[in-house]
Design a protein around this motif. Structure first.
Motif, PDB file in Angstrom:
ATOM      1  N   MET A  66       0.829  -1.204   0.000  1.00  0.00           N
ATOM      2  CA  MET A  66       0.000   0.000   0.000  1.00  0.00           C
ATOM      3  C   MET A  66       0.867   1.259   0.000  1.00  0.00           C
ATOM      4  O   MET A  66       0.585   2.218  -0.693  1.00  0.00           O
ATOM      5  N   ILE A  67       1.944   1.245   0.788  1.00  0.00           N
ATOM      6  CA  ILE A  67       2.897   2.358   0.745  1.00  0.00           C
ATOM      7  C   ILE A  67       4.253   1.815   0.290  1.00  0.00           C
ATOM      8  O   ILE A  67       4.789   0.897   0.911  1.00  0.00           O
ATOM      9  N   GLU A  68       4.746   2.361  -0.823  1.00  0.00           N
ATOM     10  CA  GLU A  68       6.052   1.945  -1.337  1.00  0.00           C
ATOM     11  C   GLU A  68       7.014   3.122  -1.241  1.00  0.00           C
ATOM     12  O   GLU A  68       6.720   4.209  -1.746  1.00  0.00           O
ATOM     13  N   ILE A  69       8.134   2.886  -0.598  1.00  0.00           N
ATOM     14  CA  ILE A  69       9.132   3.948  -0.489  1.00  0.00           C
ATOM     15  C   ILE A  69      10.382   3.491  -1.215  1.00  0.00           C
ATOM     16  O   ILE A  69      10.888   2.395  -0.961  1.00  0.00           O
ATOM     17  N   LYS A  70      10.839   4.318  -2.175  1.00  0.00           N
ATOM     18  CA  LYS A  70      11.978   3.919  -2.991  1.00  0.00           C
ATOM     19  C   LYS A  70      13.098   4.933  -2.909  1.00  0.00           C
ATOM     20  O   LYS A  70      12.913   6.088  -3.283  1.00  0.00           O
ATOM     21  N   ASN A  71      14.225   4.480  -2.395  1.00  0.00           N
ATOM     22  CA  ASN A  71      15.452   5.268  -2.391  1.00  0.00           C
ATOM     23  C   ASN A  71      15.255   6.696  -1.860  1.00  0.00           C
ATOM     24  O   ASN A  71      15.761   7.664  -2.417  1.00  0.00           O
ATOM     25  N   LEU A  72      14.497   6.799  -0.773  1.00  0.00           N
ATOM     26  CA  LEU A  72      14.118   8.103  -0.233  1.00  0.00           C
ATOM     27  C   LEU A  72      15.296   8.814   0.425  1.00  0.00           C
ATOM     28  O   LEU A  72      16.021   8.231   1.234  1.00  0.00           O
ATOM     29  N   LYS A  73      15.463  10.091   0.053  1.00  0.00           N
ATOM     30  CA  LYS A  73      16.537  10.887   0.650  1.00  0.00           C
ATOM     31  C   LYS A  73      15.979  12.189   1.197  1.00  0.00           C
ATOM     32  O   LYS A  73      15.127  12.812   0.576  1.00  0.00           O
ATOM     33  N   LYS A  74      16.484  12.547   2.379  1.00  0.00           N
ATOM     34  CA  LYS A  74      16.082  13.826   2.966  1.00  0.00           C
ATOM     35  C   LYS A  74      17.225  14.359   3.813  1.00  0.00           C
ATOM     36  O   LYS A  74      17.763  13.640   4.651  1.00  0.00           O
ATOM     37  N   SER A  75      17.600  15.598   3.567  1.00  0.00           N
ATOM     38  CA  SER A  75      18.601  16.206   4.450  1.00  0.00           C
ATOM     39  C   SER A  75      18.120  17.546   4.963  1.00  0.00           C
ATOM     40  O   SER A  75      17.275  18.200   4.352  1.00  0.00           O
ATOM     41  N   PHE A  76      18.636  17.925   6.120  1.00  0.00           N
ATOM     42  CA  PHE A  76      18.379  19.264   6.669  1.00  0.00           C
ATOM     43  C   PHE A  76      19.677  20.038   6.576  1.00  0.00           C
ATOM     44  O   PHE A  76      20.613  19.739   7.314  1.00  0.00           O
ATOM     45  N   GLY A  77      19.750  20.998   5.688  1.00  0.00           N
ATOM     46  CA  GLY A  77      21.008  21.711   5.470  1.00  0.00           C
ATOM     47  C   GLY A  77      22.078  20.721   5.053  1.00  0.00           C
ATOM     48  O   GLY A  77      21.856  19.898   4.157  1.00  0.00           O
ATOM     49  N   PRO A  78      23.218  20.744   5.723  1.00  0.00           N
ATOM     50  CA  PRO A  78      24.301  19.833   5.337  1.00  0.00           C
ATOM     51  C   PRO A  78      24.112  18.421   5.897  1.00  0.00           C
ATOM     52  O   PRO A  78      24.876  17.517   5.575  1.00  0.00           O
ATOM     53  N   ASN A 128      22.688  14.902   6.200  1.00  0.00           N
ATOM     54  CA  ASN A 128      21.900  13.877   5.508  1.00  0.00           C
ATOM     55  C   ASN A 128      21.252  12.976   6.522  1.00  0.00           C
ATOM     56  O   ASN A 128      21.930  12.235   7.214  1.00  0.00           O
ATOM     57  N   VAL A 129      19.916  13.049   6.617  1.00  0.00           N
ATOM     58  CA  VAL A 129      19.221  12.238   7.609  1.00  0.00           C
ATOM     59  C   VAL A 129      18.783  10.914   6.999  1.00  0.00           C
ATOM     60  O   VAL A 129      19.140   9.846   7.470  1.00  0.00           O
ATOM     61  N   LEU A 130      18.006  10.990   5.915  1.00  0.00           N
ATOM     62  CA  LEU A 130      17.626   9.762   5.209  1.00  0.00           C
ATOM     63  C   LEU A 130      18.482   9.661   3.955  1.00  0.00           C
ATOM     64  O   LEU A 130      18.603  10.607   3.182  1.00  0.00           O
ATOM     65  N   ASN A 131      19.064   8.473   3.751  1.00  0.00           N
ATOM     66  CA  ASN A 131      20.103   8.332   2.748  1.00  0.00           C
ATOM     67  C   ASN A 131      19.798   7.221   1.762  1.00  0.00           C
ATOM     68  O   ASN A 131      20.676   6.428   1.421  1.00  0.00           O
ATOM     69  N   GLY A 132      18.547   7.123   1.339  1.00  0.00           N
ATOM     70  CA  GLY A 132      18.177   6.045   0.438  1.00  0.00           C
ATOM     71  C   GLY A 132      17.425   4.950   1.163  1.00  0.00           C
ATOM     72  O   GLY A 132      17.874   3.823   1.262  1.00  0.00           O
ATOM     73  N   VAL A 133      16.239   5.305   1.656  1.00  0.00           N
ATOM     74  CA  VAL A 133      15.413   4.328   2.384  1.00  0.00           C
ATOM     75  C   VAL A 133      14.503   3.593   1.403  1.00  0.00           C
ATOM     76  O   VAL A 133      13.846   4.210   0.568  1.00  0.00           O
TER      77      VAL A 133
END
Ligand code: ADP
Ligand code: MG
Lengths: 249, 258
Positions: free
Chosen positions: A1-13, A15-20
């Motif tokens: 139902m929820i597919e997450i592919k290579n998710l990336k998220k950073s705050f400024g410098p 990197n919090v999520l690095n390919g989930v």
């Protein structure tokens, strides 16, 4: 139902999520574990788009929601979700009762005459009674958490994202919340993503467990497989050992 | 030196852009969703009640000092306290009433809404609005902008009367001007266009204060310290902008003959 592919998220410098990569099945309880600050909250905030991911894809029921900008479309997306905030996020200018029924006006067509009854019912579900007229500032931390959960339950969402639902609760209350999560799954087929640090309840309620480490999924597996894993990171975390590959400092 | 100046200007333009986006968003939601009527009424009364005493007191004493200064000056030049009512009335209605009231409300209610919205931001209550089917523009910002645009002109009106009353007290009690003369001085020269002049300013200030204070609140970050920082910035920015706007509004209004 929820597919997450290579998710990336950073705050400024940072990197919090690095390919989930993660897949959540309908009607299941998926639990996310991981050290504080690894981005568990960030992950579920991306799922209901309180945050916009930098890269990757989030697909909910076949629809790519990663970069929706239109406010109305976002509101429609969020309609399916309930979100329990880590710190409760109760509106402190409103009473407990008004907090619990807040979403009804915007998300449902419930007549206002029903609000008092719904508030009473949902508060009873989380073990609270007769506090509708108090202000959030008059409640203890654990009570706030539970009022906040009642607020989520009031609109009867199909998917609920729980950010540490049992932290700050006593063992008995934690158990009641765990049973509530399982009940919602059995009776209403609610899909849940639960962030927790409590390994005992994690194994009890989960169909699938996911461990985040270093901005990636270290392991995602069925509860039984997860328990018996030889992955040193996961093993150390489950056992709560200070010796192992995870170095907090 | 030029670098910091350049950065300041860029920063200002950037914030101006974002604030305009917020206003556009307000217009969007005003057309798409019903107004939060209860919130609007609540905010209007709150702003009005909060600032009434201090707004009227401020202008009472301003009216008194205007009368005293004008009276003694006139006496020195013309050896008689002439046109005190006219001077007090004009200054208050066209200039001091709107400006002082805007100042007072910015310091009182403006600071309060930035602190409130800022706290909601850092405790995730703003995010909670999104997850419960509404949003901060609709639930918080629109009601407050409307509330300010109702409350500030009304408060300005009260402040004008209170200031003229202050002028009256001083004129009759210590300058020996008769009440009838004071009254005549005001009513003979003060026209509808002067009142309009004041009201238009008042509306513009109200809109600006509400936008600045809501914008600063919604962009708060960094816990309790951040709330304090946002609040101070919102009040300072509002006050500076009141004076800047006042000059340009006066120039524009005078050029079109109001
Ligand atoms: N809005 C934000 N701005 C800057 N950094 C943030 C923000 N939200 C989270 N972070 C950072 O991202 C990291 C992950 O945060 P979070 O997702 O809350 O972790 P967790 O829930 O796993 O404890 C933390 O190091 C935190 O400092
Ligand atoms: Mg967290």
């Amino acid at each position: 139902m929820i597919e997450i592919k290579n998710l990336k998220k950073s705050f400024g410098p940072k990197n919090v999520l690095n390919g989930v990569n993660l897949s959540v099945k309908e009607g299941e309880v998926t639990t996310v574990i991981g050290s504080s600050g690894t981005g568990k909250s960030t992950l579920i905030k991306c799922i209901i788009r309180l945050l916009e991911p930098d890269a990757g894809q989030i697909i909910v029921k076949g629809k790519d929601i990663t970069h929706i900008k239109d406010e109305l479309e976002l509101a429609n997306l969020r309609r399916n979700f309930g979100y329990l905030f880590q710190e409760g996020a109760l509106f402190d200018s409103l009473t407990v009762g008004e907090n619990v029924t807040f979403g009804l006006k915007y998300l449902t067509k419930t007549p206002p005459s029903q609000y008092a009854k719904i508030a009473r019912e949902k508060l009873a579900l989380v073990g609270l009674k007769g506090i509708e007229n108090l202000k959030p500032s008059e409640l203890s931390g654990g009570m706030k958490k539970r009022v906040s959960l009642a607020r989520v339950l009031a609109t009867e969402p199909k998917v609920i994202l729980y950010d540490e639902p049992t932290s700050g609760l006593d063992p008995i209350m934690s158990q009641i919340i765990n049973e509530l999560i399982l009940d919602l799954k059995k009776k209403l087929g609610v899909t849940s993503i639960v962030i927790t640090h409590d390994m005992r309840s994690a194994f009890e309620i989960s169909d699938t467990l996911v461990m985040l480490y270093g901005g990636k999924v270290e392991l995602a597996a069925k509860a039984a497989d997860f328990k018996n894993t030889q992955n040193p990171y996961v093993k150390q975390f489950i056992e709560g050992s200070s010796i192992g590959p995870i170095r907090p400092f | 030196m030029f670098k910091t100046l350049g950065k300041l200007i860029l920063d200002f333009l950037n914030q101006l852009g974002q604030a305009s986006e917020m206003v556009a968003s307000c217009i969007f939601w005003l057309m798409r969703a019903p107004l939060e009527f209860k919130q609007t009424v609540l905010q209007t009364t709150r702003i009005g009640v909060d600032s009434f005493a201090v707004a009227t007191m401020t202008s009472l004493f301003t009216g008194m000092v205007l009368a005293l200064q004008a009276g003694t000056t006139m006496r020195n030049i013309l050896s008689e306290p002439l046109y005190i009512g006219t001077i007090v009335g004009f200054s208050l209605v066209r200039e001091l009433g709107p400006v002082l009231t805007a100042f007072v409300v910015a310091g009182r209610a403006g600071a309060a809404i930035t602190a409130e919205i800022g706290t909601m931001k850092v405790t995730e209550q703003i995010d909670a609005l999104h997850t419960l089917g509404t949003n901060p523009i609709r639930y918080l910002v629109i009601p407050r902008i409307i509330a300010f645009m109702i409350a500030i002109p009304v408060l300005t009106l009260c402040a004008n009367f209170s200031g003229m009353f202050g002028g009256y007290l001083v004129s009759t009690q210590s300058l020996a001007v008769s009440s009838w003369v004071y009254y005549e001085d005001i009513t003979t020269f003060l026209g509808v266009d002067d009142v309009m002049h004041g009201f238009i300013k008042s509306f513009c200030f109200a809109f600006m204060i509400a936008v600045v204070c809501c914008y600063k609140g919604l962009n708060t970050y960094g816990g309790a310290e951040g709330v304090g920082r946002a609040t101070t910035k919102a009040v300072v920015a509002s006050m500076v902008l009141i004076l800047v706007m006042d000059y340009f509004l006066t120039a524009i209004l005078q050029s079109i003959g109001i």
